[in-house]
Design a protein around this motif. Structure first.
Motif, PDB file in Angstrom:
ATOM      1  N   ASP A  13       0.811  -1.220   0.000  1.00  0.00           N
ATOM      2  CA  ASP A  13       0.000   0.000   0.000  1.00  0.00           C
ATOM      3  C   ASP A  13       0.841   1.265   0.000  1.00  0.00           C
ATOM      4  O   ASP A  13       0.373   2.324  -0.419  1.00  0.00           O
ATOM      5  CB  ASP A  13      -0.943   0.019   1.213  1.00  0.00           C
ATOM      6  N   GLY A  14       2.061   1.163   0.511  1.00  0.00           N
ATOM      7  CA  GLY A  14       2.932   2.329   0.535  1.00  0.00           C
ATOM      8  C   GLY A  14       2.728   3.237   1.728  1.00  0.00           C
ATOM      9  O   GLY A  14       3.252   4.363   1.755  1.00  0.00           O
ATOM     10  N   ASN A  15       1.965   2.778   2.745  1.00  0.00           N
ATOM     11  CA  ASN A  15       1.783   3.596   3.948  1.00  0.00           C
ATOM     12  C   ASN A  15       3.120   3.795   4.648  1.00  0.00           C
ATOM     13  O   ASN A  15       3.936   2.868   4.743  1.00  0.00           O
ATOM     14  CB  ASN A  15       0.802   2.923   4.909  1.00  0.00           C
ATOM     15  N   GLU A  16       3.342   5.001   5.144  1.00  0.00           N
ATOM     16  CA  GLU A  16       4.607   5.308   5.811  1.00  0.00           C
ATOM     17  C   GLU A  16       4.387   5.627   7.276  1.00  0.00           C
ATOM     18  O   GLU A  16       3.425   6.319   7.628  1.00  0.00           O
ATOM     19  CB  GLU A  16       5.305   6.487   5.125  1.00  0.00           C
ATOM     20  N   ILE A  17       5.261   5.094   8.120  1.00  0.00           N
ATOM     21  CA  ILE A  17       5.241   5.405   9.545  1.00  0.00           C
ATOM     22  C   ILE A  17       6.646   5.805   9.972  1.00  0.00           C
ATOM     23  O   ILE A  17       7.627   5.526   9.268  1.00  0.00           O
ATOM     24  CB  ILE A  17       4.757   4.213  10.402  1.00  0.00           C
ATOM     25  N   LYS A  18       6.748   6.465  11.111  1.00  0.00           N
ATOM     26  CA  LYS A  18       8.035   6.910  11.620  1.00  0.00           C
ATOM     27  C   LYS A  18       8.563   5.926  12.664  1.00  0.00           C
ATOM     28  O   LYS A  18       7.813   5.415  13.485  1.00  0.00           O
ATOM     29  CB  LYS A  18       7.927   8.305  12.233  1.00  0.00           C
ATOM     30  N   GLY A  19       9.854   5.670  12.600  1.00  0.00           N
ATOM     31  CA  GLY A  19      10.526   4.854  13.604  1.00  0.00           C
ATOM     32  C   GLY A  19      11.758   5.582  14.070  1.00  0.00           C
ATOM     33  O   GLY A  19      11.966   6.764  13.745  1.00  0.00           O
ATOM     34  N   ASN A  20      12.589   4.918  14.854  1.00  0.00           N
ATOM     35  CA  ASN A  20      13.884   5.517  15.167  1.00  0.00           C
ATOM     36  C   ASN A  20      14.930   4.432  15.328  1.00  0.00           C
ATOM     37  O   ASN A  20      14.610   3.265  15.580  1.00  0.00           O
ATOM     38  CB  ASN A  20      13.804   6.449  16.390  1.00  0.00           C
ATOM     39  N   SER A  21      16.173   4.816  15.159  1.00  0.00           N
ATOM     40  CA  SER A  21      17.273   3.863  15.054  1.00  0.00           C
ATOM     41  C   SER A  21      17.573   3.141  16.353  1.00  0.00           C
ATOM     42  O   SER A  21      18.275   2.136  16.351  1.00  0.00           O
ATOM     43  CB  SER A  21      18.538   4.581  14.557  1.00  0.00           C
ATOM     44  N   ASN A  22      17.062   3.637  17.478  1.00  0.00           N
ATOM     45  CA  ASN A  22      17.292   2.969  18.765  1.00  0.00           C
ATOM     46  C   ASN A  22      16.228   1.910  19.064  1.00  0.00           C
ATOM     47  O   ASN A  22      16.320   1.208  20.064  1.00  0.00           O
ATOM     48  CB  ASN A  22      17.333   3.984  19.904  1.00  0.00           C
ATOM     49  N   MET A  23      15.211   1.834  18.216  1.00  0.00           N
ATOM     50  CA  MET A  23      14.137   0.855  18.412  1.00  0.00           C
ATOM     51  C   MET A  23      14.300  -0.301  17.429  1.00  0.00           C
ATOM     52  O   MET A  23      14.855  -0.144  16.344  1.00  0.00           O
ATOM     53  CB  MET A  23      12.763   1.499  18.176  1.00  0.00           C
TER      54      MET A  23
END
Length: 520
Positions: A13-23
């Motif tokens: 679907d191409g949905n985008e979410i935010k993450g971070n490099s420490n997770m």
């Protein structure tokens, strides 16, 4: 390492979410509302959180999301089998004692007042919407406990809190939101008004987490709860967002015997059961309550998550696609399978096996000589295939492995030994009557559990399937303060038996790992 924000693009679907490099990828998805399976509590063992991550060459590599760090922007695909299912689940039926029904009949035709009764299980959350003024259950719903992302058992969840105290608030929020969502669905369906009170029952660790109290002390010797008494809580303080109401929790007897056991005892009218009566609440934990000479004895044994389908190679909860019954013919081949949701020819294919299914299948394999008394396969195989599947059509094989059998043996050995030591403490060899409570227990076949040596070999008429007694007891305590007071008084009379500290327990436990010969 510096904390860097990343973008995770979920295909197709191409949905985008935010993450971070420490997770980990698992944590990043979870904090954005995308929940993956994790029976092992994020330790990288079960492999049920596998995700496909696109590499620099445009191909996809399979990774375990719970241990994979996302240090750069990435595109991923999530297999359907890795998602934590949102299926509403079946729950064992409620059965109320005649004495409760008579008390409620005398209250009929009062102005309706609404409330919630909750059986907060390690694996399943059962929610009941009630008109407590008239003693009526207006609707019920059972949901997967979303805390399973942190592990299938309470110790894994306690360890997650020890590792990061902030997880306590998150674990609490997961169950509060689930309860509130379930109640909202029921209230909409029945057009009920706002609730004015709630009763929540569960094991001590689950109740500590639900109320925001750190359960760390339950996870280490001497396994003591922070509080024991029945308490009242303000709903808003617990995280509920609806109009405020009071929340009641029942007393805690010990580190492992809690309000769910007391609620089950209320529904079973256990104080009026004959001497020699044994109440078994089967699930991820096995709680035992025994009555003799007017005294009550209780113990808890770590039956393990395998009984609920977790940590099995092809294990799943009792949702559509789960095998819940097996017939093996004289040629040691699969004659037929029962699959949840497959009635009516709707095309549901086996996707895994649930707790009652694996118990039935193992008993059948033992009866037909495929499995030996010690638990090994007679012909030296490492697995027995129940359903062949076709990966090209998205169907995978469903099988019982040697590891699965060992997991069931550990659970059944703990249960059988716990019963034996509880009886020994009361001065008896055999119970006179057995009541089996809980959703898992309610779907078991009496002959199967006797065959595998899970319970003493009693005549069938002396074994009763009691349904979801903990849920029924929660409804009773919600509708009538008399039953809340009964739970408080019973908690004072129960003598708990410490199985973990008994040096003889381990010896008998090892003996009880084997399946009894001649029981089938």
């Amino acid at each position: 390492m510096e904390n860097k924000e990343t973008t995770i693009r979920i295909l197709p679907d191409g949905n985008e979410i935010k993450g971070n490099s420490n997770m980990t990828l698992f944590e990043s998805l979870m904090h954005q509302g995308v929940f993956l399976r994790s029976d092992c509590g994020g330790k990288g063992r079960c492999g049920k959180c596998k995700v496909l991550v696109q590499n620099g060459a445009g191909n996809f590599d399979e990774v375990k999301a719970c241990v994979h760090k996302v240090e750069e922007d990435v595109s991923i695909q999530i297999p359907a089998a890795s998602l934590l299912s949102s299926h509403v689940m079946d729950k064992a039926p409620l059965s109320f004692p005649e004495s409760f029904l008579k008390r409620m009949a005398a209250k009929k035709r009062q102005t309706p007042r609404y409330g919630g009764a909750v059986d907060l299980g390690t694996t399943t959350i059962a929610v009941y919407l009630c008109d407590w003024a008239n003693g009526e259950v207006l609707g019920s719903i059972a949901l997967k406990n979303p805390q399973s992302m942190y592990g299938a058992d309470v110790i894994s969840r306690i360890n997650a809190i020890v590792k990061n105290p902030e997880n306590l608030l998150y674990l609490q929020k997961l169950v509060v939101n689930s309860i509130e969502w379930g109640l909202g669905k029921l209230m909409h369906a029945s057009q009920a008004g706002a609730i004015s009170k709630m009763v929540v029952v569960g094991n001590p660790a689950m109740i500590h987490i639900f109320t925001g109290v750190n359960p760390e002390s339950i996870g280490r010797a001497p396994y003591e709860p922070v509080f024991y008494e029945a308490r009242e809580w303000d709903s808003a303080a617990l995280g509920f967002t609806s109009k405020p109401f009071v929340v009641h929790t029942l007393p805690i007897v010990s580190g492992f015997i809690g309000g769910d056991t007391l609620a089950a005892a209320l529904a079973a009218v256990f104080d009026r059961q004959p001497d020699g009566a044994l109440l078994i609440d089967l699930g991820t934990n096995g709680e035992l309550l025994f009555k003799n000479n007017g005294s009550f004895y209780a113990a808890s044994c770590a039956t393990g998550p395998a009984f609920e389908g977790a940590e099995l190679d092809c294990g799943m909860q009792a949702t559509p696609g789960a095998i819940n019954g097996v017939k093996i013919n004289g040629d040691q081949k699969v004659a037929s399978l029962s699959v949840i949701g497959a009635n009516g020819g709707n095309g549901v294919q086996p996707a895994g096996i649930c707790g009652p299914g694996v118990i039935n299948a193992l008993a059948e394999l033992y009866r037909k000589g495929v499995v030996k008394s010690g638990g090994g396969f007679k012909a030296g195989e490492r697995e027995f295939v129940l359903f062949g599947g076709d990966p090209n059509n998205g169907n995978h094989s469903v099988y019982i492995s040697q590891k699965d059998i060992r997991s069931i043996q550990l659970g059944k050995g703990a249960l059988a030994t716990g019963i034996e030591f509880l009886l020994m403490e009361a001065g008896l060899v055999q119970p006179e009557k057995i009541l089996i409570a809980g959703a898992f227990g309610n779907h078991l076949n009496k002959e199967d559990i006797i065959c595998l040596g899970m319970i003493p070999d009693l005549k069938s008429e002396k074994i009763e399937m009691a349904g979801n007694s903990a849920g029924a007891g929660a409804v009773m305590a919600l509708c009538d303060d008399l039953y809340l007071q009964k739970a408080i008084e019973m908690a004072k009379k129960i003598q708990t038996i410490d199985l973990a500290g008994n040096v003889e327990f381990q010896k008998k436990f090892v003996y009880n790992l084997s399946f009894p010969e001649g029981a089938c």
